[in-house]
Write a protein that holds these residues in place. Structure first.
Motif, short mmCIF file in Angstrom:
data_model
loop_
_atom_site.label_atom_id
_atom_site.label_comp_id
_atom_site.label_asym_id
_atom_site.label_seq_id
_atom_site.Cartn_x
_atom_site.Cartn_y
_atom_site.Cartn_z
N ASP A 21 -4.45 -1.56 -7.73
CA ASP A 21 -3.48 -2.69 -8.29
C ASP A 21 -2.29 -1.90 -8.86
OD1 ASP A 21 -2.74 -5.26 -8.40
OD2 ASP A 21 -3.66 -5.79 -10.19
N ARG A 25 4.51 -3.87 -9.86
CA ARG A 25 4.76 -3.77 -11.19
C ARG A 25 5.61 -2.43 -11.25
NH1 ARG A 25 -0.37 -5.24 -13.98
NH2 ARG A 25 -1.03 -5.04 -11.79
N ARG A 72 1.03 -14.37 0.06
CA ARG A 72 2.21 -13.65 -0.69
C ARG A 72 3.24 -13.87 0.28
NH1 ARG A 72 0.74 -8.11 -3.55
NH2 ARG A 72 -0.83 -8.93 -4.87
MG MG Z 1 -1.91 -7.19 -8.08
#
Ligand code: MG
Ligand code: IPE
Ligand code: IPE
Length: 250
Positions: A21, A25, A72
């Motif tokens: 993950d 970001r 998504r």
């Molecule tokens: Mg994520």
């Protein structure tokens, strides 16, 4: 018990599962689009398999796409699927060289043809390799896996002479044999990068007694040293499975 007291091998997890993950970001912090993060993440995935193999880990499962990730933005989903279709064939020679057996955990049926073909090819070509199992978790959901096992159980019951008895005798060990993971080692160490402290529908069944390890590092930055930190921490843990420390030591 210290890792040195345990010795290198017993302190090593047989099966490491990773929730990779933080790609989005990582990309945002660099002014890139999310797919740029996924591309870099795929590079790290390649490396991590090699590092794991060199360390003597037998199975590594990588969470690449969850059953929830379909929601998504379309562009991202499409990008992820083409990344798979492009990168898997490219990685095949390296997998052969490193004796990687490529496997899938999840339901491939809703994947686009190109991605499914790339997956099938990688599975077929690597099926006799014995260096390390790379289990790519694709369209994978832990809850979905359990529901699928319930369906399997109902079928299995049909073949039983005394269905009532078989049903009341059913235990977790037997149930696991009806799961997609039936021939995989239980997950010993479950790593999540990217700083979130949740399981997000990964390996729910084996999470019962897997050791959990959370790293703040975004997946595209995950290094060999970060993997080693997780393994060192694992080696320091005492897995008690409900027993007392004294019992485990005896
Ligand atoms: Mg994520
Ligand atoms: C994980 O990274 C990769 C996939 C889910 C495919 P994310 O894309 O979830 O990255 P963040 O969490 O948004 O940073
Ligand atoms: C989990 O990450 C799925 C993968 C890494 C493939 P997510 O980013 O989808 O999980 P949430 O949404 O933060 O729980």
């Amino acid at each position: 018990m210290s890792s040195s007291a345990l010795g290198a091998d017993s302190a090593l997890p047989a099966h490491v599962g990773i929730i990779m993950d933080g790609n989005g970001r990582w990309a945002r912090a660099r002014g890139k689009n999310r797919l740029g993060g996924h591309k870099q993440g795929a590079e790290v995935a390649r490396n991590v398999v090699r590092w794991a193999k060199e360390l003597g880990i037998r199975q590594i499962s990588l969470y690449a796409f969850s059953t929830e990730n379909w929601e998504r933005p379309k562009l991202e989903v499409r990008g992820l699927m083409s990344l798979l279709a492009i990168l898997l064939p490219k990685t095949l020679p390296e997998m052969m060289q490193n004796e990687v057996r490529f496997r899938i955990l999840g339901d491939l049926s809703p994947l686009p043809d190109s991605a499914r073909k790339a997956v099938d090819l990688a599975c077929k070509n690597t099926e006799n390799n014995t260096g390390i199992d790379l289990i790519l978790c694709l369209n994978y959901g832990g809850q979905q896996e359990i529901v699928a096992a319930v369906r399997q159980t109902l079928q299995w019951l049909q073949s039983q002479p005394d269905q009532q008895q078989s049903l009341s005798d059913l235990n977790p060990e037997q149930f696991r044999k009806l799961m997609w993971r039936h021939d995989m080692a239980p997950v010993d160490l479950l790593i999540r990068t990217g700083g979130e402290m949740r399981i997000s529908n990964f390996h729910l069944w084996d999470a019962a007694y897997a050791e959990l390890y959370f790293s703040d590092v975004f997946w595209p930055d995950f290094s060999q040293q970060d993997l080693q930190l997780a393994l060192d921490e694992y080696a320091r843990r005492e897995r008690r499975y409900g027993l007392t420390s004294e019992q485990v030591e005896a």
